[in-house]
Design an enzyme around this catalytic site. Structure first.
Site, PDB file in Angstrom:
ATOM      1  CD  GLU A 494      -1.789   3.085  -5.311  1.00  0.00           C
ATOM      2  OE1 GLU A 494      -1.935   1.921  -4.914  1.00  0.00           O
ATOM      3  OE2 GLU A 494      -2.499   3.593  -6.201  1.00  0.00           O
ATOM      4  CD  GLU A 525      -4.899   2.446  -8.175  1.00  0.00           C
ATOM      5  OE1 GLU A 525      -5.883   3.212  -8.105  1.00  0.00           O
ATOM      6  OE2 GLU A 525      -4.463   1.827  -7.190  1.00  0.00           O
ATOM      7  CD  GLN A 547       0.441  -1.107  -3.092  1.00  0.00           C
ATOM      8  OE1 GLN A 547      -0.640  -1.296  -2.521  1.00  0.00           O
ATOM      9  NE2 GLN A 547       1.322  -0.219  -2.660  1.00  0.00           N
ATOM     10  CG  ASP A 550      -5.692  -8.408  -8.388  1.00  0.00           C
ATOM     11  OD1 ASP A 550      -6.448  -9.376  -8.470  1.00  0.00           O
ATOM     12  OD2 ASP A 550      -4.454  -8.517  -8.194  1.00  0.00           O
ATOM     13  CE1 TYR A 551      -7.260  -3.882  -5.814  1.00  0.00           C
ATOM     14  CE2 TYR A 551      -4.947  -3.895  -5.189  1.00  0.00           C
ATOM     15  CZ  TYR A 551      -6.256  -4.288  -4.962  1.00  0.00           C
ATOM     16  OH  TYR A 551      -6.554  -5.076  -3.892  1.00  0.00           O
ATOM     17  CB  ILE A 552      -4.225  -2.948 -14.152  1.00  0.00           C
ATOM     18  CG1 ILE A 552      -3.502  -2.135 -15.226  1.00  0.00           C
ATOM     19  CG2 ILE A 552      -5.105  -4.006 -14.814  1.00  0.00           C
ATOM     20  CD1 ILE A 552      -2.108  -2.538 -15.474  1.00  0.00           C
ATOM     21  CG  HIS A 592      -4.263  -8.879  -2.769  1.00  0.00           C
ATOM     22  ND1 HIS A 592      -5.470  -8.710  -2.139  1.00  0.00           N
ATOM     23  CD2 HIS A 592      -3.600  -7.715  -2.619  1.00  0.00           C
ATOM     24  CE1 HIS A 592      -5.540  -7.499  -1.613  1.00  0.00           C
ATOM     25  NE2 HIS A 592      -4.416  -6.871  -1.889  1.00  0.00           N
TER      26      HIS A 592
END
Ligand code: TPP
Length: 801
Positions: A494, A525, A547, A550-552, A592
């Site tokens: 992204e 993701e 990105q 945390d979004y893993i 974040h």
């Protein structure tokens, strides 16, 4: 009627056509007999679980006619007929998998590690070298979680697009001008998974040569399409994806699964579109059946109506093909009966032979154990426990190695009461057998500890007039050097393309290297990771960006189930040296500033987890990873991009070894172990501690997996006898893992004079803003107080509180 023959000519004679039809029918019957007898083997207790391809034979045989050398499949447990038709799965292989034969030469799909029905073919030889994939039919290793074959499928298809548009030095080894199709298969119910939708959307955007077949038998175990899918039809529901004359999208084809001719036509159309135009195609194969129910776990009579069961009998695809052959006069009934009887005979014989082959080595070891009985009796003065162990072993019905080893281990306990017993040969036999068996089910990584320890790292070099720059410049310029060095290197994620990632670590590189090598993706993701796995499986070197750390969580499932197990489940025959680039730890706010390292350590064994403290170390890790072909996640420190670092002159060359710590400051009183962003805090505390007479040794573990392979932290603890572990994961997260490694693996307990201390973040997510951070994550004050309290416990008079 058109078939592709060996020369890719599209028309063949009637005789040749008839021969192929009959061969297909023979395969359909053979495959079905495997399912029928396989299921019985489970019920007789010889196999633990059985899941088969019954009711899905015909579409696979039709697909097979258009599946060419160089193509790839990412499918699931129903696909036995396709592999049988391609000569990649024998009847004996099916039964050996059912018995979980641990010998890879006999059970080539997973060496007994996976349930039957999970297929794979080798992409690499025993030395890890690539096979000639363009001349093979390739099956990426299946996994059980429904829908998880989809993300990888995207990458396998995208590789063809990359190879067609971007020539690398190795392109001819991996692709014939990008002509390869990635064939996907999925059950109707599994299309309810988010990953399926993500993949379909991404394929439509990317326009990649993917043919995705949906085997629709109306159910997902017991839940029917009514409760699974909008409009009870996935192809209806997805109509908006249908490509038009003016808009790109997917070609959606619907075909009945019992209609052999229609299936051939459908697959011919699908393959032509995908191969020539690189258009993604969905073939929705409806009206399929499941004659034996979902698996050996239960019967479908429990949830299917009488009418449905009757319909399934009448519309069984094999039966329909038989009727059609007779109606068209392609064979006489007697001929078909002969064929059917021969198939049954073949399956019965292979089943018997597989069981014998599975049992023979076990009985050999049992005989060996029995041969020790006289000496065991003698040396234990006829201890009755020995005879009892042997008698119990005799009663085991389906004998396994485990029963023999378990008996031997019990014998060892009896022997421990007879210290003068001389049974060296028995001990050696047991050790050898145990290690052989463990070896058969181990090997999580393809790289050994020794190889990692012996990796020749190159130190960063600095010119005399070296500049000090923002950390992100080091990352960016190093990536540029790597893109020049490796023509198969690709970045995507992204905001990675146009703006060069949100922290500008790829700034300007898309303009220099093109949109294929530095690509923006949608916010997806799971398929970003899947893309990476598929591309890596086809010889490219992807760096997929997530990105923020945390979004893993959005892709941790696919990382855990697919990437982390790939080498293990294929016994090293498939590896995907995918590099995940992400950024985490300390910044601001709940989503974040995450540092869920413990979760990752526990879920992602099989993937290396690298936690560089600054951008020079991060760049060094990328340089290493591109040399050693290992899957890894690199967590850059979010608050490190604008911290000044000195720019090395040997960009793209210097490297940081995996599994080796760095002592950043030597000290005498406490060993402080940390990683990533907290190291800056620990460093900042060192001076304050010196002022009160406490001299800390600071260790950067650098990589959590692998962890301190040379066991150097032990040496530090042997010197200081005190230990403080600092990180910003939750309590009991990665800090506990580090302690476990030190206590269990490095036997550091006896070296400690004080209780080890763990300083981590609070259990809640970090609150936004400076104050929120201060009370959520370890600060200089916290580190100071933790270190001071250790010294206070040791000497309260010198370090009063
Ligand atoms: C993520 C996940 N959830 C649940 C399961 C258990 N499960 C295995 S197969 C299956 C049904 C799949 O049905 P479908 O996709 O229609 O394929 P079919 O078995 O009918 O060919 C379920 C729920 C699983 N393997 N993975």
């Amino acid at each position: 009627m058109k078939f592709v023959n060996e020369e890719n000519e599209l028309k063949i004679s009637f005789e040749a056509f008839k021969k192929r039809v009959l061969e297909d029918y023979r395969l359909a019957v053979l495959s079905r007999e495997c399912s029928l007898l396989g299921r019985r083997e489970v019920f007789s207790g010889k196999g633990k679980f059985g899941i088969f391809g019954d009711g899905k034979e015909l579409p696979q045989l039709a697909m097979n006619h258009f599946f060419q050398n160089g193509d790839f499949r990412s499918g699931y447990y129903r696909d036995q007929t396709l592999l049988m038709a391609q000569g990649l799965l024998t009847v004996a292989n099916i039964f050996s998998a059912l018995y979980a034969h641990l010998d890879q030469s006999i059970e080539p799909m997973s060496g007994g590690r996976q349930m039957g029905g999970h297929f794979s073919t080798p992409f690499r030889n025993d030395k890890g070298e690539w096979l000639d994939l363009v001349n093979l039919k390739n099956h990426s290793g299946d996994i059980s979680p429904t829908g998880s074959q989809m993300p990888r499928l995207l990458g396998l298809a995208q590789a063809s697009k990359v190879y067609r548009e971007h020539k690398t030095q190795n392109s001819p080894k991996f692709s014939n001008e990008g002509n390869e199709i990635a064939w996907g298969t999925i059950g109707n119910a599994s299309t309810s998974e988010g990953m399926f939708f993500e993949t379909i959307n991404a394929a439509g955007v990317l326009q990649v040569p993917m043919v995705i077949s949906i085997w629709d038998d109306g159910y997902g175990i017991s839940v029917s399409n009514k409760d699974q899918t909008t409009k009870e039809s996935i192809s209806e529901a997805l109509q908006g994806f249908q490509r038009t004359d003016t808009e790109k999208g997917l070609e959606i084809i619907r075909v009945k699964g019992w209609d052999y001719l229609a299936l051939i036509e459908a697959y011919e159309k699908a393959a032509t579109l995908a191969r020539t135009e690189h258009a993604p195609v969905m073939v929705h194969v409806t009206e399929l059946t499941q004659p034996l129910g979902h698996s050996s776990s239960g019967s479908h009579e429990r949830y299917k109506s009488k009418e449905r069961l009757e319909w399934e009998k009448a519309y069984d695809c094999n039966l329909k093909m038989r009727e059609w052959i007779l109606k068209e006069g392609l064979a006489k009934e007697a001929e078909l009966i002969k064929m059917e009887e021969a198939a049954l005979k073949q399956v019965r014989a292979a089943k018997r032979a597989s069981w014998e082959a599975y049992q023979a080595p076990i009985f050999k070891q049992k005989a060996k154990l029995l041969s020790y009985l006289p000496i065991l009796k003698k040396e234990t003065y006829n201890d009755p426990k020995i005879q009892l162990i042997f008698s119990k072993l005799e009663q085991v019905l389906e004998l396994g190695f485990k029963d023999i080893i378990s008996a031997a281990r019990q014998i060892k306990i009896v022997l421990s009461k007879h210290p003068n017993a001389k049974l060296r040969d028995f001990d050696q036999w047991l050790d050898a057998l145990t290690s052989d068996m463990k070896n058969k089910v181990s090997h999580l990584y393809t790289v050994s500890k020794d190889e990692l320890i012996n990796f020749k790292a190159v130190k960063p070099k600095y010119n005399k007039d070296t500049e000090t720059v923002d950390g992100r410049i080091i990352i960016r310029d190093n990536f540029e050097a790597l893109l020049n060095k490796y023509d198969s290197l690709l970045f995507f994620g992204e905001d990675v393309g146009k703006i060069g990632d949100v922290n500008h670590g790829l700034e300007g590189l898309q303009a220099k290297f093109g949109e294929l090598r530095i690509a923006d993706t949608g916010i997806r993701e799971a398929t970003i990771v899947g893309q990476g796995i598929g591309l890596a499986l086809r010889g490219l070197r992807p760096i997929a960006e997530i990105q923020y750390l945390d979004y893993i969580l959005y892709c941790i499932q696919i990382l855990s189930d697919d990437l982390a197990t790939l080498n293990y489940r294929t016994l090293g025959k498939q590896i995907a040296p995918l590099i995940i680039r992400t950024r985490g730890h300390r910044l601001e706010g709940i989503w974040h500033s995450g540092s869920p390292m413990g979760g990752m350590i526990h879920l992602l064994r099989g993937i290396h987890l690298l936690v560089p403290r600054n951008m020079t170390q991060a760049a060094g890790f990328y340089n290493t990873l591109l040399q050693i072909e290992q899957p890894a996640i690199v967590v850059e420190s979010l608050n490190g991009y604008s911290v000044k670092e000195t720019l090395p002159s040997n960009l793209g060359e210097f490297s940081v070894p995996l599994g080796q710590i760095e002592i950043m400051r030597s000290g005498a009183d406490i060993t402080v172990v940390s990683y990533g962003s907290t190291l800056r805090i620990v460093e900042a505390t060192a001076q304050r501690l010196t002022e009160v007479g406490i001299d800390i040794e600071i260790i950067d573990v650098q990589t959590l997996i692998p962890f301190d392979l040379k066991e150097e932290i032990r040496e530090s603890i042997a010197k200081t006898n005190r230990l403080l572990i600092v990180d910003e994961d939750v309590p009991g997260g990665a800090s506990s893992y580090i302690l476990q490694q030190l206590i269990e693996k490095q036997a550091a307990f006896s070296l400690l004079d004080s209780a080890p201390k763990l300083l981590s973040s609070k259990a809640h997510r970090p609150a936004y803003g400076g104050d929120g951070d201060y009370f959520s994550k370890p600060s200089v004050d916290d580190v100071f107080e933790a270190a001071y309290s250790i010294m206070n416990e040791f000497d309260p008079s010198q370090y009063p509180l």
